[in-house]
Design a protein around this motif. Sequence first.
Motif, PDB file in Angstrom:
ATOM      1  N   ASP A  35       0.821  -1.211   0.000  1.00 31.29           N
ATOM      2  CA  ASP A  35       0.000   0.000   0.000  1.00 31.29           C
ATOM      3  C   ASP A  35       0.852   1.256   0.000  1.00 31.29           C
ATOM      4  OD1 ASP A  35      -2.519  -1.335   0.062  1.00 31.29           O
ATOM      5  OD2 ASP A  35      -2.147  -1.805   2.165  1.00 31.29           O
ATOM      6  N   GLY A  36       2.158   1.086   0.205  1.00 36.57           N
ATOM      7  CA  GLY A  36       3.088   2.202   0.174  1.00 36.57           C
ATOM      8  C   GLY A  36       4.509   1.695   0.030  1.00 36.57           C
ATOM      9  N   ILE A  37       5.337   2.464  -0.692  1.00 37.57           N
ATOM     10  CA  ILE A  37       6.763   2.159  -0.788  1.00 37.57           C
ATOM     11  C   ILE A  37       7.518   3.475  -0.913  1.00 37.57           C
ATOM     12  CG2 ILE A  37       6.604   1.740  -3.286  1.00 37.57           C
ATOM     13  CD1 ILE A  37       9.044  -0.188  -2.927  1.00 37.57           C
ATOM     14  N   LYS A  72       1.049   4.596  -4.963  1.00 40.28           N
ATOM     15  CA  LYS A  72       1.600   4.091  -3.702  1.00 40.28           C
ATOM     16  C   LYS A  72       3.074   4.466  -3.523  1.00 40.28           C
ATOM     17  CE  LYS A  72      -2.278   1.567  -3.319  1.00 40.28           C
ATOM     18  NZ  LYS A  72      -2.615   0.891  -4.496  1.00 40.28           N
ATOM     19  N   VAL A  73       3.714   4.972  -4.580  1.00 36.02           N
ATOM     20  CA  VAL A  73       5.138   5.322  -4.536  1.00 36.02           C
ATOM     21  C   VAL A  73       5.321   6.617  -3.752  1.00 36.02           C
ATOM     22  CG1 VAL A  73       7.159   5.937  -5.927  1.00 36.02           C
ATOM     23  CG2 VAL A  73       5.601   4.120  -6.708  1.00 36.02           C
ATOM     24  N   GLY A  74       6.221   6.594  -2.791  1.00 34.69           N
ATOM     25  CA  GLY A  74       6.456   7.757  -1.943  1.00 34.69           C
ATOM     26  C   GLY A  74       5.490   7.849  -0.772  1.00 34.69           C
ATOM     27  N   ARG A  75       4.647   6.855  -0.617  1.00 32.87           N
ATOM     28  CA  ARG A  75       3.593   6.854   0.402  1.00 32.87           C
ATOM     29  C   ARG A  75       3.944   5.842   1.498  1.00 32.87           C
ATOM     30  NH1 ARG A  75      -2.510   4.820  -0.954  1.00 32.87           N
ATOM     31  NH2 ARG A  75      -3.358   5.142   1.108  1.00 32.87           N
ATOM     32  N   ALA A  76       3.536   6.131   2.718  1.00 33.44           N
ATOM     33  CA  ALA A  76       3.676   5.192   3.827  1.00 33.44           C
ATOM     34  C   ALA A  76       2.315   5.008   4.484  1.00 33.44           C
ATOM     35  CB  ALA A  76       4.683   5.704   4.839  1.00 33.44           C
ATOM     36  N   THR A  77       1.990   3.759   4.834  1.00 38.19           N
ATOM     37  CA  THR A  77       0.753   3.467   5.545  1.00 38.19           C
ATOM     38  C   THR A  77       1.089   2.881   6.920  1.00 38.19           C
ATOM     39  OG1 THR A  77       0.564   1.326   4.429  1.00 38.19           O
ATOM     40  CG2 THR A  77      -0.595   3.199   3.423  1.00 38.19           C
ATOM     41  N   PHE A  78       0.132   2.361   7.622  1.00 41.34           N
ATOM     42  CA  PHE A  78       0.226   2.038   9.039  1.00 41.34           C
ATOM     43  C   PHE A  78       1.288   1.003   9.422  1.00 41.34           C
ATOM     44  CE2 PHE A  78      -1.381  -0.499  12.687  1.00 41.34           C
ATOM     45  CZ  PHE A  78      -1.190   0.453  13.669  1.00 41.34           C
ATOM     46  N   ALA A  79       1.294  -0.144   8.760  1.00 43.08           N
ATOM     47  CA  ALA A  79       2.123  -1.267   9.205  1.00 43.08           C
ATOM     48  C   ALA A  79       3.317  -1.484   8.277  1.00 43.08           C
ATOM     49  CB  ALA A  79       1.287  -2.538   9.287  1.00 43.08           C
TER      50      ALA A  79
END
Length: 129
Positions: A35-37, A72-79
Amino acid sequence: MTGGHARSRTFELVGPAAEKMLAEHHTDITFLGVDGISVRRGCTTHDPLEAATDRAFLASTAQAVVVTDHSKVGRATFARICPVNAVRRLITSAAPDADGPTADELADELARLRDSGVIVTAAGTAPTA
């Protein structure tokens, strides 16, 4: 089939039963959806059980390939799943849109990922190291 708890929305099999089975096997390549990288936060997902199961996959593979769209690139999610240095290759879409980073933000983060050693393939382009 790994066994485990089936998430109702995505039908992913996650949890301790899946992790136990994965610990007994080896894969040459694991394709991982995230969901994020980002270089700063690594690979992330919304669900802690999914993150733990993904870590079990990564512990049993020779090569991790992340497949995710450009939003999702450049994004961070919860876990957190893993640091970016656990990823060999990223396959993503090339075209930014209103739901994701701007073209400049996407290009900058993809360059940072390449600089950290990730081979980046954006849909419609040749792979770069």
